[in-house]
Design a protein around this motif. Structure first.
Motif, short mmCIF file in Angstrom:
data_model
loop_
_atom_site.label_atom_id
_atom_site.label_comp_id
_atom_site.label_asym_id
_atom_site.label_seq_id
_atom_site.Cartn_x
_atom_site.Cartn_y
_atom_site.Cartn_z
N ASP A 224 0.81 -1.23 0.00
CA ASP A 224 0.00 0.00 0.00
C ASP A 224 0.84 1.28 0.00
N ARG B 43 -7.51 3.62 -4.81
CA ARG B 43 -8.79 3.05 -4.38
C ARG B 43 -8.57 1.73 -3.62
N THR B 44 -7.85 0.82 -4.24
CA THR B 44 -7.58 -0.48 -3.59
C THR B 44 -6.19 -0.96 -3.97
N GLU C 236 -4.37 -4.87 -3.97
CA GLU C 236 -4.56 -6.30 -3.70
C GLU C 236 -3.31 -7.08 -4.08
N ARG D 175 -5.45 -0.14 -7.76
CA ARG D 175 -6.47 0.49 -8.60
C ARG D 175 -6.49 1.98 -8.24
N THR E 252 -5.22 0.64 -13.59
CA THR E 252 -4.57 -0.31 -12.68
C THR E 252 -3.06 -0.21 -12.82
#
Length: 631
Positions: free
Chosen positions: A37, A86-87, A89, A100, A117
């Motif tokens: 992250d 946003r995310t 993973e 994302r 992405t």
């Protein structure tokens, strides 16, 4: 062990490195791989702030290459985007992840948002996460070598309409004249020819040509096709001159209400700054007059389009587009036939001259002309001039309210000394004891100043207000509504009787004064029906006063100072002349006025620095009325 980071390419990425430090801070201190992250956040922050550090990128791409792509994209799309994570993973193996991102670009027509992405991989020895760059990170539909380009979608400009809702501006053929520096053989010759044939100032043009790139088209002037033809043969052989044909929204003639309507053309830097975002130097915008004052209404709002461009520069298709908002036509009350007559009446004027024509029955402004060259500023509306003896229409209404009668016998000496100041009749002469109506027709200044003691200030103020002086009305654009301030002393009080002192008016206002006499009601002038403000109008005038003023204004034409319009065809003309002194010279300079009406057409003529209303402004009024189409 932790790998040392590379030097940052610029100070713009300091904050990105700070975030990257969070990624590397745990190197070797944790038993498991670090969280991806922070790397995604650092990449988003670096993109948003204009710099990605090299340490954040996998070996497949360099920071120099990626930052160059991002900088070029920002230049194309108008600035760096807002980038939000946003995310994030991780994949099942744990050494890869996908972030994302949400991007928002600010385009002239609004915000463009989409998601993309970003692949991430765990660096060697699990020391930190890095971005695997490809062009698809920039936008999902891009492949290698492709890039994004934006452009504004400029709507067709709305037009200005006449009283019958017909366009006053239509696309007409023009010729753009320019200079190509590399083709010039003799710059002095080019400048001399242009100065002689199209009136160009050679000094500034020389500077522009000498500063331009060799193959640039240095714009000089744009001429209507019919204006270009007479000079074509002399211009075309000159080496270095170029000619490009095109179209431009134009009024019926070069001088058609030009000071009022303005013109459309390539914008100056100032005009471009005033316009809505999305317009550029190559677009057509209003440069003056109504075209500039109502720029937003007429020009609309540009849309935006973002297209994918191949490595060869070919546009492959849009990835985003928003339609432009078209402008709305601007309605006016102008009548082209009357406007043409007004323009023709002042085109040969020796000094700045203007005409405003109004329909007494409605207050609609049907013509606004400036001569001799069409004018720059709309002085017919905004000018502040002493009205001189044309103001005697208002003074007479006030005197009648104070008890003076049109048939009352009054004195008209050649000079009169009032409160220590000597006044004389503008064109000399003395007529002895005459009825007031004759003193009005002969414009006897001495009669009016001698009646000063019989006119209370409040009665004068009320009469002037009834004719629109000092009102809060507006024809739809700025216009001077006049002033009749309380006199500061007895001399100024006497001067006010003949439209001098601090009494000021515009031709627009004086046209409305004579329109009020014609109709019996003062109506606030209206030029733009959708924007006009009526103020306190209309105002009904005293019927007996109206009858007397109509008779006296007719007498001006039959046997007074306005006989120049006596032979005009059509209904009887009613008029009042005015010679207005101004300035500090001795003898003072003067403006010439001629106001009047014929049927349902009222008008005011002003000739700046004209010697006398009857002999200078009168012939202009006659030409206007003679050319006005009837039937």
């Amino acid at each position: 062990m932790c790998r040392a980071s590379h030097p940052l390419p610029s100070s713009r990425v300091i904050s990105a490195l700070a975030a990257l430090a969070l990624v590397l801070a745990g190197c070797g201190l944790l038993d498991s791989a670090p969280d991806p992250d922070p790397a995604a956040e650092a990449f988003a922050q670096g993109w948003q702030e204009g710099g990605i550090p090299d340490a954040l990128l996998a070996a497949s791409a360099s920071a120099e290459t990626v930052n160059e792509i991002l900088e070029n994209t920002a230049a194309q799309l108008g600035g760096d985007p807002i980038v939000e994570v946003r995310t994030v993973e991780r994949d099942e193996q744990g050494d890869g992840a996908t972030a994302r991102l949400a991007l928002t670009w600010t385009l002239p027509a609004g915000a463009w948002s989409y998601e993309t992405t970003v692949p991430l991989v765990l660096g060697q020895d699990e020391e930190g996460w890095q971005v695997v760059w490809s062009t698809s990170v920039l936008h999902p539909e891009l492949t290698e070598g492709q890039w994004l380009r934006s452009r504004s979608v400029v709507p067709e400009r709305a037009t200005i309409l006449d009283a019958d809702d017909q366009p006053l501006f239509t696309p007409l053929p023009v010729v753009h004249i320019g200079v190509e520096p590399q083709a010039v053989e003799n710059l002095d010759q080019v400048l001399a020819v242009l100065a002689d044939l199209v009136g160009i100032d050679p000094g500034p043009l020389r500077e522009r040509v000498e500063a331009a790139a060799p193959d640039v088209f240095v714009d000089v002037i744009t001429l209507r096709q019919e204006d270009f033809e007479p000079v074509r043969a002399a211009l075309e052989p000159v080496p270095g001159l170029l000619f490009r044909e095109g179209e431009r929204p134009l009024a019926p003639t070069t001088g058609f209400a030009r000071a009022l309507l303005g013109r459309v053309g390539a914008p100056t830097a100032e005009v471009l700054e005033e316009a809505r975002p999305g317009f550029g130097p190559g677009d057509e915008l209003g440069l003056s007059g109504l075209q500039r004052q109502f720029q937003e209404q007429l020009s609309g709002r540009p849309g935006s389009e973002v297209v994918v461009v191949s490595a060869e520069g070919e546009a492959l298709g849009p990835v985003y587009e928003t339609a432009p908002n078209f402008g709305a036509p601007l309605r006016t009350t102008l009548v082209p036939e009357i406007q043409n007559a007004a323009d023709a009446a002042v085109v040969d004027a020796a000094t700045p001259s203007m005409i405003v024509a109004i329909r007494p029955s409605s207050g609609e402004v049907v013509a606004v002309a400036h001569g001799p060259d069409g004018g720059g500023a709309n002085s017919a509306f905004t000018g502040q001039y002493p009205p001189g003896s044309s103001f005697k229409v208002v003074t007479s209404a006030a005197l009648f309210a104070a008890g003076v009668e049109a048939d009352e016998m009054v004195e008209c000496p050649e000079t009169a000394t009032i409160f220590g100041r000597s006044f004389r009749n503008a064109e000399g002469g003395a007529f002895g004891t005459v009825p007031y109506r004759e003193a009005f027709a002969r414009s006897c200044n001495t009669t009016f100043v001698e009646l000063t003691p019989r006119l209370p200030d409040e009665v004068m103020a009320q009469a002037a207000g009834g004719f629109g002086f000092g009102g809060d009305w507006s024809p739809g654009i700025p216009g001077f509504t006049g002033q009749v301030p309380p006199p500061q002393d007895d001399v100024e009080r006497a001067a006010s009787m003949i439209g001098q002192g601090r009494v000021l008016a515009s031709p627009l206002l004086m046209a409305s004064v004579t329109a009020a006499v014609a109709d019996g009601n003062w109506r606030p002038p209206v030029l733009l029906p959708d924007h006009a403000q009526p103020g306190a109008g209309p105002v009904a005038l005293d019927p007996a006063t109206v009858d007397a003023l109509q008779e006296m204004m007719r007498q001006v034409v039959e046997a007074g100072t306005g006989t120049t319009v006596a032979g005009v065809p059509g209904e009887p003309v009613h008029a009042k002349t005015g010679t207005a002194e101004y300035g500090d010279e001795d003898p003072p300079r003067t403006h010439a006025w001629f106001i009047g009406y014929q049927g349902d057409l009222a008008f005011a003529v002003l000739v700046e620095d004209g010697e006398a209303g009857g002999s200078v402004a009168g012939p202009v009024a006659a030409r206007f009325l003679e050319q006005f189409p009837r039937g």
